[in-house]
Design an enzyme around this catalytic site. Structure first.
Site, short mmCIF file in Angstrom:
data_model
loop_
_atom_site.label_atom_id
_atom_site.label_comp_id
_atom_site.label_asym_id
_atom_site.label_seq_id
_atom_site.Cartn_x
_atom_site.Cartn_y
_atom_site.Cartn_z
CB CYS A 1 13.85 58.49 26.49
SG CYS A 1 15.06 57.63 25.44
CG HIS B 1 19.88 57.67 22.71
ND1 HIS B 1 20.31 56.99 23.83
CD2 HIS B 1 18.54 57.84 22.86
CE1 HIS B 1 19.27 56.76 24.62
NE2 HIS B 1 18.20 57.27 24.05
#
Length: 487
Positions: free
Chosen positions: A291, A318
């Site tokens: 991602c 994150h």
């Protein structure tokens, strides 16, 4: 029906007028979808299946991107013309057509639209489909299922046929269906879900999804379920090298494998929009990278192409993932054993190195770290870059905004310049990354960019784009735009 074609500036403050215009758009949107397989959008936000209020909100969202008000009085006349044209399947962006029409010298709207959409005028509709199997049904697996069901309804190009998992006990399929139906981050499934326990089938919006319980991927006979020449998406991460992933190809009915994690060894790591042209017919095993790699690579590419990057550091904030512990407990990874909801956890990321697998020119140029933070979704990458050329903050922001609007990377890169947005505002964003223009810092040859990304949904959209590319069913996105290098 008499359609209102008022001047774009009429009714900006008149809610009832905007509502009436949006209501007139709805049957045209569905007519184009039903008869021509055309999905209309406003700067990437689909209008099919939306309410009149949703349509107005999509127009208002467009103001963030175009930096000017976008009116239903501008898009409705375009829809009227599109409904009268014999179009083939495509994703047609009304917002960009409005801006293009405004910038063009063409006085006749129909002639302008025929020029912009010449690729699909008279093209007809091709309804061939390719079977898809999901191996694993976790966070990414369930979002992929939602997207694939929606894409089948929208375009008919790919069809989710099966999901492979390990049985956890009695009532397993009911619990899996419930997790597909309800999501604490992304909300309820858009449609209906029912379960046929006896035949181990989940029905989602009319799509029959066969649940297949197995421990050995190589021994599954997918053809016994009517699944043939399927693309298998492995979102378990259990195997990341060619030897492990090749087990899927030994199963009857599987022709290609796509991994939703960085691949090891000689496996190509594909970031859609950047290096998907490197996919060949001989590639049976591919990776959709991570991602974060998807979030930063498109932005890094356009900055490098324009200014040249000599060195950079990537720091990601994150959201925590399923890999971390809910409370303090043993974990094989450093620091990840500490409670994910209570701590910022410093950890390593391979995203900086992984960029070079998609963009070889970045080999040895990037370092990176990650801080896991107590939020369930949406992350941010801070790109701290040293460039070959001196840069100006406004010029960089204007360039990136133009890339998001006018380039062939507009599905990968978005841009926003609002001083009020926070991470939750980007939940459900379909782009790989969103540049936060307010936060941009530029001084001499030093540039710092802040890039938001929905590490679940944005990434899943990138994965589906690769699946459609492999299937040869990727819908054309119109109007066509130039490469970032031409801006």
């Amino acid at each position: 029906m008499n359609y209102v074609t008022a001047n774009a500036h009429v009714g900006h403050d008149d809610w009832n007028e905007r509502l009436e215009l949006a209501q007139q758009m709805i049957p045209l949107i569905h007519q184009l979808h039903r008869n021509n397989n055309v999905v209309t959008t406003i700067f990437g936000r689909p209008l099919v299946g939306q309410t009149d209020i949703d349509i107005i909100k999509s127009h208002r969202y467009g103001r963030r991107i175009a930096q000017r008000h976008l009116s239903t009085a501008e898009t409705l006349p375009i829809l009227v013309e599109l409904a009268d044209m014999n179009l083939g399947a495509a994703s047609v962006d009304l917002g960009r057509l409005v801006l293009g029409w405004e910038e063009s010298n063409e006085e006749n709207l129909r002639m302008y639209l025929e020029g912009e959409l010449c690729e699909i005028v008279g093209a007809g509709v091709d309804l061939e489909t390719t079977d898809v199997v999901l191996y694993g049904f976790g966070r990414i697996g369930r979002l992929l299922a939602r997207l694939l069901v929606a894409r089948e309804a929208a375009y008919g190009g790919v069809r989710l046929r099966g999901i492979v998992l390990r049985k956890k006990g009695d009532g397993d399929i009911l619990k899996r269906a419930s997790l597909l139906r309800r999501d604490s981050v992304h909300g309820a499934f858009n449609g209906t879900i029912s379960v046929d326990e006896e035949n181990e089938v989940i029905w989602a919006n009319g799509t029959k999804i066969q649940m297949i319980y197995a421990n050995d991927p190589s021994e599954i006979d997918y053809t016994s379920y009517g699944i043939n020449n399927a693309i298998l998406v492995d979102n378990t991460g259990a195997w990341r090298d060619r030897e492990g992933l090749s087990q899927h190809l030994k199963a009857k009915g599987i022709s290609r494998v796509l991994l939703t994690a960085p691949g090891k060894g000689d496996i190509k790591n594909i970031v859609y929009g950047i290096n998907n042209e490197k996919i060949t017919d001989e590639d049976q095993i591919l990776s959709a990278a991570s991602c974060t790699t998807n979030g930063i690579t498109p932005v890094l590419k356009v900055i490098n192409d324009r200014y040249g990057v000599t060195h950079g550091h990537v720091e990601t904030a994150h959201s925590f993932t399923n890999d971390q512990n809910l409370i303090d407990n043993y974990h094989k990874g450093d620091r990840r054993g500490r409670a994910a909801g209570l701590n910022m956890v410093l950890t390593a990321t391979g995203a900086a190195k992984a960029v070079s697998k998609a963009l070889p020119e970045f080999e040895g140029k990037l370092t990176g770290n990650a801080i896991r933070v107590p939020t369930p979704d949406v992350s941010m990458a801070v790109l701290n870059l040293e460039l070959e050329k001196e840069v100006d903050r406004e010029e960089v922001n204007d360039f990136l905004r133009n890339v998001s609007l006018h380039s062939d990377l507009r599905q990968q890169i978005s841009y926003i310049a609002s001083p009020e947005v926070v991470s939750s505002d980007f939940i459900g964003n379909t782009h790989a990354g969103i540049v936060d223009g307010v936060a941009t810092i530029a001084s001499g040859k030093h540039l710092v960019l802040y890039v938001w990304y929905d590490n679940e949904f944005g990434y899943s959209n990138q994965v589906v784009r690769i699946v459609e590319e492999l299937a040869g069913t990727r819908p054309v996105v119109l109007p066509k735009r130039v490469s970032p290098a031409e801006l």
